[in-house]
Design an enzyme around this catalytic site. Sequence first.
Site, PDB file in Angstrom:
ATOM      1  N   ARG A 128     -43.908 -24.110  42.048  1.00 31.05           N
ATOM      2  CA  ARG A 128     -43.846 -25.558  41.261  1.00 31.05           C
ATOM      3  C   ARG A 128     -42.283 -25.794  40.928  1.00 31.05           C
ATOM      4  NH1 ARG A 128     -46.176 -25.086  35.748  1.00 31.05           N
ATOM      5  NH2 ARG A 128     -45.213 -23.208  35.457  1.00 31.05           N
ATOM      6  N   ASN A 179     -35.128 -17.859  41.503  1.00 32.64           N
ATOM      7  CA  ASN A 179     -35.185 -19.263  41.080  1.00 32.64           C
ATOM      8  C   ASN A 179     -36.023 -19.358  39.718  1.00 32.64           C
ATOM      9  OD1 ASN A 179     -35.730 -22.365  41.266  1.00 32.64           O
ATOM     10  ND2 ASN A 179     -37.636 -21.355  41.259  1.00 32.64           N
ATOM     11  N   GLY A 221     -37.384 -19.203  36.287  1.00 26.42           N
ATOM     12  CA  GLY A 221     -36.818 -19.198  34.816  1.00 26.42           C
ATOM     13  C   GLY A 221     -37.827 -19.924  33.936  1.00 26.42           C
ATOM     14  N   ILE A 222     -37.425 -19.707  32.689  1.00 30.42           N
ATOM     15  CA  ILE A 222     -38.134 -20.231  31.556  1.00 30.42           C
ATOM     16  C   ILE A 222     -36.998 -20.826  30.557  1.00 30.42           C
ATOM     17  CG2 ILE A 222     -40.235 -18.777  32.009  1.00 30.42           C
ATOM     18  CD1 ILE A 222     -39.027 -17.183  29.204  1.00 30.42           C
ATOM     19  N   TYR A 246     -30.839 -19.527  26.879  1.00 35.16           N
ATOM     20  CA  TYR A 246     -30.608 -19.902  28.468  1.00 35.16           C
ATOM     21  C   TYR A 246     -29.403 -20.096  28.884  1.00 35.16           C
ATOM     22  CZ  TYR A 246     -32.258 -23.381  32.105  1.00 35.16           C
ATOM     23  OH  TYR A 246     -32.364 -23.689  33.401  1.00 35.16           O
ATOM     24  N   ILE A 275     -32.835 -32.160  36.630  1.00 33.14           N
ATOM     25  CA  ILE A 275     -33.671 -32.338  37.818  1.00 33.14           C
ATOM     26  C   ILE A 275     -34.810 -32.919  37.212  1.00 33.14           C
ATOM     27  CG2 ILE A 275     -34.590 -31.599  40.005  1.00 33.14           C
ATOM     28  CD1 ILE A 275     -31.421 -31.630  40.106  1.00 33.14           C
TER      29      ILE A 275
HETATM   30  N1  CAA Z   1     -26.536 -32.620  20.452  1.00 33.28           N
HETATM   31  C1  CAA Z   1     -26.053 -32.873  19.143  1.00 33.28           C
HETATM   32  N2  CAA Z   1     -27.042 -32.605  18.136  1.00 33.28           N
HETATM   33  C2  CAA Z   1     -28.402 -32.586  18.610  1.00 33.28           C
HETATM   34  C3  CAA Z   1     -28.710 -32.393  19.820  1.00 33.28           C
HETATM   35  C4  CAA Z   1     -27.795 -32.156  20.762  1.00 33.28           C
HETATM   36  N3  CAA Z   1     -27.778 -32.299  22.113  1.00 33.28           N
HETATM   37  N4  CAA Z   1     -29.967 -32.421  19.990  1.00 33.28           N
HETATM   38  C5  CAA Z   1     -30.440 -32.402  18.704  1.00 33.28           C
HETATM   39  N5  CAA Z   1     -29.601 -32.556  17.850  1.00 33.28           N
HETATM   40  C6  CAA Z   1     -29.590 -32.528  16.561  1.00 33.28           C
HETATM   41  C7  CAA Z   1     -30.731 -33.388  16.075  1.00 33.28           C
HETATM   42  O1  CAA Z   1     -30.512 -34.753  16.154  1.00 33.28           O
HETATM   43  C8  CAA Z   1     -30.915 -32.921  14.765  1.00 33.28           C
HETATM   44  O2  CAA Z   1     -30.253 -33.474  13.736  1.00 33.28           O
HETATM   45  P1  CAA Z   1     -30.420 -33.840  12.381  1.00 33.28           P
HETATM   46  O3  CAA Z   1     -31.135 -32.504  11.674  1.00 33.28           O
HETATM   47  O4  CAA Z   1     -29.188 -34.361  11.675  1.00 33.28           O
HETATM   48  O5  CAA Z   1     -31.661 -34.919  12.493  1.00 33.28           O
HETATM   49  C9  CAA Z   1     -30.670 -31.326  14.712  1.00 33.28           C
HETATM   50  O6  CAA Z   1     -29.861 -31.273  16.079  1.00 33.28           O
HETATM   51  C10 CAA Z   1     -31.883 -30.351  15.076  1.00 33.28           C
HETATM   52  O7  CAA Z   1     -32.982 -31.192  14.905  1.00 33.28           O
HETATM   53  P2  CAA Z   1     -34.491 -30.153  14.421  1.00 33.28           P
HETATM   54  O8  CAA Z   1     -34.313 -29.235  13.370  1.00 33.28           O
HETATM   55  O9  CAA Z   1     -35.344 -31.171  14.614  1.00 33.28           O
HETATM   56  O10 CAA Z   1     -34.529 -29.392  16.078  1.00 33.28           O
HETATM   57  P3  CAA Z   1     -35.910 -28.812  16.252  1.00 33.28           P
HETATM   58  O11 CAA Z   1     -36.058 -27.328  15.841  1.00 33.28           O
HETATM   59  O12 CAA Z   1     -37.063 -29.361  16.272  1.00 33.28           O
HETATM   60  O13 CAA Z   1     -35.413 -28.653  17.917  1.00 33.28           O
HETATM   61  C11 CAA Z   1     -34.704 -29.458  19.943  1.00 33.28           C
HETATM   62  C12 CAA Z   1     -35.074 -29.591  18.686  1.00 33.28           C
HETATM   63  C13 CAA Z   1     -35.457 -28.051  20.591  1.00 33.28           C
HETATM   64  C14 CAA Z   1     -33.334 -28.857  19.772  1.00 33.28           C
HETATM   65  C15 CAA Z   1     -35.118 -30.644  20.943  1.00 33.28           C
HETATM   66  O14 CAA Z   1     -34.213 -31.682  20.673  1.00 33.28           O
HETATM   67  C16 CAA Z   1     -34.749 -30.324  22.468  1.00 33.28           C
HETATM   68  O15 CAA Z   1     -35.661 -29.724  22.965  1.00 33.28           O
HETATM   69  N6  CAA Z   1     -33.680 -30.521  22.886  1.00 33.28           N
HETATM   70  C17 CAA Z   1     -33.061 -30.521  24.390  1.00 33.28           C
HETATM   71  C18 CAA Z   1     -32.405 -29.121  24.522  1.00 33.28           C
HETATM   72  C19 CAA Z   1     -32.107 -29.243  26.130  1.00 33.28           C
HETATM   73  O16 CAA Z   1     -31.234 -30.304  26.404  1.00 33.28           O
HETATM   74  N7  CAA Z   1     -32.779 -28.453  26.874  1.00 33.28           N
HETATM   75  C20 CAA Z   1     -32.634 -28.390  28.301  1.00 33.28           C
HETATM   76  C21 CAA Z   1     -33.771 -28.312  28.952  1.00 33.28           C
HETATM   77  S1  CAA Z   1     -33.707 -28.672  30.729  1.00 33.28           S
HETATM   78  C22 CAA Z   1     -33.268 -27.201  31.425  1.00 33.28           C
HETATM   79  O17 CAA Z   1     -32.705 -26.334  30.610  1.00 33.28           O
HETATM   80  C23 CAA Z   1     -32.957 -27.236  32.823  1.00 33.28           C
HETATM   81  C24 CAA Z   1     -31.589 -27.201  33.301  1.00 33.28           C
HETATM   82  O18 CAA Z   1     -31.278 -26.164  33.637  1.00 33.28           O
HETATM   83  C25 CAA Z   1     -30.713 -28.340  33.033  1.00 33.28           C
END
Ligand code: CAA
Length: 240
Positions: free
Chosen positions: A12, A82, A84-85, A147, A180
């Site tokens: 996948r 590759n 990963g979670i 991560y 990606i």
């Molecule tokens: N930078 C700064 N602040 C951020 C932020 C960021 N990137 N993302 C969220 N925040 C803030 C929110 O705005 C919120 O602020 P307030 O409380 O002032 O409103 C606070 O942080 C956290 O909010 P929540 O308590 O609602 O957080 P949550 O427990 O519901 O978690 C989360 C939400 C898991 C962080 C969700 O926003 C998320 O999934 N974010 C993405 C994280 C990310 O980029 N992951 C990458 C995945 S892809 C990958 O990993 C592949 C790769 O290799 C590139």
Amino acid sequence: MARTALVTGGSRGIGAAISKALKAEGYNVAATYAGNDEAAAKFTEETGIATYKWNVADYDESKAGIEKVEAEVGPIDIVVANAGITRDAPFHKMTPEQWHQVIDTNLTGVFNTVHPVWPGMRERKFGRIIVISSINGQKGQFAQVNYAATKAGDLGIVKSLAQEGARAGITANAICPGYIATEMVMAVPEKVRDSIVAQIPAGRLGEPEEIARCVAFLASDDSQFINGSTISANGAQFFV
Ligand code: CAA
């Protein structure tokens, strides 16, 4: 005789694109998956690539699985680690369970995948270790302490393996994909994902095939002197 490649998490997402690209290059390919039997069966049916089920976080399962692949497909010359979670959470909410799940799969999983094939590569005087790290191992990421730690750890693994393998014809390199277009990135809340895309100078997410082409190059004989390197493929989002 065609070389054999093992791609973990290879049915996948980015892994599927890697498996297909290596098959197109003429390698015998075996792809592993952790749990989604239906997706794996469909992948094998569509591509003719053999799939094997094991948990990369478990050393004994990995070793037994690798022995099976080597008996059925051939001695493994190329490993693409590759699998990963993600278990994203702001640090103040991150549980020890979320920490350990990600460390066990993404980091210990690399050890468990490479360690069993290493002696054979040393004996045969050829090997390619390609670890799929991440932009977030280079720059860190909000809600990804677990991560990012594993993906930064990948870079230490390949730099060390490169030094140990160089005289035995084994290279070890990492690729750091940016964001990606895969299920993993699509699982990020839409608003957050839009703000991420806005930070990518290319103005778009990458395609899995763009990572697969980097892997195909690192797997080839042409890349012998590239060892311990990190290739970033992120649309100019971040420079080391
Ligand atoms: N930078 C700064 N602040 C951020 C932020 C960021 N990137 N993302 C969220 N925040 C803030 C929110 O705005 C919120 O602020 P307030 O409380 O002032 O409103 C606070 O942080 C956290 O909010 P929540 O308590 O609602 O957080 P949550 O427990 O519901 O978690 C989360 C939400 C898991 C962080 C969700 O926003 C998320 O999934 N974010 C993405 C994280 C990310 O980029 N992951 C990458 C995945 S892809 C990958 O990993 C592949 C790769 O290799 C590139």
